[in-house]
Scaffold this motif. Structure first.
Motif, PDB file in Angstrom:
ATOM      1  N   ARG A 197      66.644 -12.496  49.706  1.00 14.77           N
ATOM      2  CA  ARG A 197      67.896 -12.835  49.026  1.00 14.77           C
ATOM      3  C   ARG A 197      68.980 -12.673  50.082  1.00 14.77           C
ATOM      4  O   ARG A 197      69.661 -11.641  50.167  1.00 14.77           O
ATOM      5  CB  ARG A 197      68.124 -11.918  47.827  1.00 14.77           C
ATOM      6  N   ILE A 198      69.082 -13.712  50.918  1.00  9.41           N
ATOM      7  CA  ILE A 198      69.903 -13.639  52.123  1.00  9.41           C
ATOM      8  C   ILE A 198      71.353 -13.278  51.817  1.00  9.41           C
ATOM      9  O   ILE A 198      71.977 -12.459  52.499  1.00  9.41           O
ATOM     10  CB  ILE A 198      69.865 -14.984  52.895  1.00  9.41           C
ATOM     11  N   GLU A 199      71.900 -13.890  50.750  1.00  7.58           N
ATOM     12  CA  GLU A 199      73.318 -13.650  50.434  1.00  7.58           C
ATOM     13  C   GLU A 199      73.592 -12.198  50.073  1.00  7.58           C
ATOM     14  O   GLU A 199      74.719 -11.698  50.235  1.00  7.58           O
ATOM     15  CB  GLU A 199      73.777 -14.571  49.291  1.00  7.58           C
ATOM     16  N   GLU A 200      72.564 -11.477  49.605  1.00  7.05           N
ATOM     17  CA  GLU A 200      72.715 -10.065  49.253  1.00  7.05           C
ATOM     18  C   GLU A 200      72.269  -9.132  50.377  1.00  7.05           C
ATOM     19  O   GLU A 200      72.458  -7.917  50.302  1.00  7.05           O
ATOM     20  CB  GLU A 200      71.900  -9.741  47.999  1.00  7.05           C
ATOM     21  N   GLY A 201      71.629  -9.707  51.399  1.00  7.25           N
ATOM     22  CA  GLY A 201      71.079  -8.880  52.475  1.00  7.25           C
ATOM     23  C   GLY A 201      69.873  -8.078  52.017  1.00  7.25           C
ATOM     24  O   GLY A 201      69.583  -7.013  52.560  1.00  7.25           O
ATOM     25  N   LYS A 202      69.155  -8.605  51.016  1.00  5.03           N
ATOM     26  CA  LYS A 202      68.020  -7.881  50.437  1.00  5.03           C
ATOM     27  C   LYS A 202      66.791  -8.772  50.361  1.00  5.03           C
ATOM     28  O   LYS A 202      66.846  -9.969  50.642  1.00  5.03           O
ATOM     29  CB  LYS A 202      68.386  -7.355  49.045  1.00  5.03           C
ATOM     30  N   GLY A 203      65.674  -8.179  49.955  1.00  2.00           N
ATOM     31  CA  GLY A 203      64.447  -8.938  49.803  1.00  2.00           C
ATOM     32  C   GLY A 203      63.421  -8.159  49.001  1.00  2.00           C
ATOM     33  O   GLY A 203      63.578  -6.952  48.781  1.00  2.00           O
ATOM     34  N   THR A 204      62.371  -8.850  48.567  1.00  2.00           N
ATOM     35  CA  THR A 204      61.301  -8.231  47.805  1.00  2.00           C
ATOM     36  C   THR A 204      59.979  -8.442  48.532  1.00  2.00           C
ATOM     37  O   THR A 204      59.585  -9.580  48.806  1.00  2.00           O
ATOM     38  CB  THR A 204      61.210  -8.846  46.393  1.00  2.00           C
ATOM     39  N   ILE A 205      59.305  -7.345  48.848  1.00  2.00           N
ATOM     40  CA  ILE A 205      58.028  -7.407  49.568  1.00  2.00           C
ATOM     41  C   ILE A 205      56.905  -7.707  48.583  1.00  2.00           C
ATOM     42  O   ILE A 205      56.744  -7.019  47.568  1.00  2.00           O
ATOM     43  CB  ILE A 205      57.759  -6.079  50.297  1.00  2.00           C
ATOM     44  N   LEU A 206      56.124  -8.752  48.890  1.00  2.00           N
ATOM     45  CA  LEU A 206      55.032  -9.159  48.010  1.00  2.00           C
ATOM     46  C   LEU A 206      53.662  -8.780  48.559  1.00  2.00           C
ATOM     47  O   LEU A 206      52.711  -8.623  47.793  1.00  2.00           O
ATOM     48  CB  LEU A 206      55.091 -10.673  47.778  1.00  2.00           C
ATOM     49  N   LYS A 207      53.554  -8.639  49.876  1.00  2.00           N
ATOM     50  CA  LYS A 207      52.247  -8.353  50.459  1.00  2.00           C
ATOM     51  C   LYS A 207      52.390  -7.718  51.840  1.00  2.00           C
ATOM     52  O   LYS A 207      53.298  -8.054  52.591  1.00  2.00           O
ATOM     53  CB  LYS A 207      51.418  -9.641  50.567  1.00  2.00           C
ATOM     54  N   VAL A 208      51.472  -6.789  52.135  1.00  2.76           N
ATOM     55  CA  VAL A 208      51.352  -6.212  53.473  1.00  2.76           C
ATOM     56  C   VAL A 208      50.175  -6.888  54.158  1.00  2.76           C
ATOM     57  O   VAL A 208      49.067  -6.945  53.614  1.00  2.76           O
ATOM     58  CB  VAL A 208      51.109  -4.688  53.411  1.00  2.76           C
ATOM     59  N   LEU A 209      50.398  -7.414  55.361  1.00  4.58           N
ATOM     60  CA  LEU A 209      49.320  -8.059  56.097  1.00  4.58           C
ATOM     61  C   LEU A 209      48.358  -7.020  56.680  1.00  4.58           C
ATOM     62  O   LEU A 209      48.747  -5.862  56.894  1.00  4.58           O
ATOM     63  CB  LEU A 209      49.887  -8.931  57.207  1.00  4.58           C
TER      64      LEU A 209
END
Length: 352
Positions: free
Chosen positions: A77-89
């Motif tokens: 969520r670039i505009e918020e400077g955030k993100g949600t992690i869905l998977k660890v490689l």
């Protein structure tokens, strides 16, 4: 930020591309972890992330959650400077220890590390038994260990101390005395500090990891208090694990000092660390020899002839016993967690 400059490999990139079920997903590396919140380096932005609800629900243990150094797939969520992690490689290496306290849970100290600098101070606190523990976990991690003996400027018998360490390190582990204060020996670390390579600094509190980080970085990023006159120890002020990008493109992971280093599933590391004992054991008269007064014991013969110290055998037995205990406790905990997991699944199904 060019992801290949912070450790990305073509293999990891291919793995990520195979996971791309959504065009909105991007790739990043966990630079800092704090209470299940993560700072993630991505190609264009540093994002503050957390794992998704589905990720958290499906996670079986602490090992399943992101750790510093991990590569992750996330929805930004670039505009918020955030993100949600869905998977660890998948990790190519991980340095783990048992979580402190009365629990059988793994704590991942650093992931996807190429080389582990095991930092020990050249003062009265130098302890070869502790170094055995660090080597054991380093071999198990999949990374290459290098023993760094810090504060050489405060030591008058470096060669004697180095010989002590050599007596417990096998497999060609490099041993490098340095002084971050005078820059002595730092040039010998250069072959490991290559662009795109990840180095983890591990050691007890006050051994000079923060001072070394500052010297390699070329600025005072980590605060370091003066050495205490009473015991020659510096007060370590690093409070969390974090990726640090050095000017030459090498990635450094400085870690808080470890007051205790409890083992975690390290049977292969035990064989590497005590290869001298295990090689002798292959010559014992009985295959199941415990090296405790059995006839024809090659290990006890080596001790009697001065080829092996009795203290090293005691340490070997102690670590064997500790690993066996952890394995039993972890197995019971895994069974308990599995029961809880299925109860949660059944409860969720009933709610529909």
């Amino acid at each position: 930020m060019n992801l290949f400059s912070i450790g990305l490999t073509e293999i990891m990139k291919t793995e990520f591309d195979n996971l791309m079920t959504e065009e909105s997903l991007i790739f990043g590396r966990v630079a800092l972890e704090h209470k299940r919140m993560y700072r993630v380096w991505t190609e264009h932005h540093e994002l503050l992330c957390e794992v998704s609800g589905k990720f958290s629900f499906q996670a079986f243990s602490r090992e399943d959650f992101p750790a510093v150094g991990d590569w992750v797939a996330l929805k930004p969520r670039i505009e918020e400077g955030k993100g949600t992690i869905l998977k660890v490689l998948p990790r190519k290496s991980k340095f783990s220890r048992k979580q402190a306290g009365n629990t059988a849970e793994e704590q991942i100290v650093a992931a996807n590390v190429d080389t582990v600098f095991l930092v020990n101070s050249l003062n009265e606190d130098l302890n070869v038994r502790r170094i055995e523990r660090y080597l054991l976990l380093a071999w198990e991690s999949g990374a290459n260990p290098v023993i760094v003996l810090s504060k050489a400027d405060l030591c008058s018998n470096i060669e004697e101390k180095k010989a002590e360490v050599e007596s417990v390190s096998f497999g060609g582990v490099p041993i490098i005395p340095i002084s971050a204060e005078t820059n002595e020996g730092l040039e010998k670390l250069a072959p490991y500090l290559q662009p795109g390579k990840t180095i983890a600094l591990l050691g007890s509190s006050g051994v000079g990891k923060s001072t070394l980080t500052n010297r390699l970085l070329g600025e005072e990023k980590q605060l370091v208090n003066d050495i205490r006159m009473s015991d020659d120890k510096g007060r370590h002020t690093t409070t969390h694990r974090e990726l640090v990008l050095l000017p030459n493109g090498c990635i450094l992971i400085d870690t808080p000092g470890m007051r205790e280093l409890q083992l975690w599933n390290s049977s292969e590391g035990l064989s590497e660390t005590f290869s001298d004992i295990e090689q002798l054991a292959s010559q014992c008269k009985f295959k199941d020899c415990s090296h405790r007064n059995e006839p024809g014991c090659a290990v006890e013969t080596a001790i009697e002839s001065g080829l092996l110290t009795a203290e090293r055998l005691v340490s070997y037995h102690k670590l064997q016993k500790e690993l066996a205990f952890i394995e039993r406790k972890a197995d019971k905990r895994a069974q308990s967690e599995e029961r809880k997991r299925w109860k949660k699944v059944h409860k969720q199904r009933k709610s529909f």
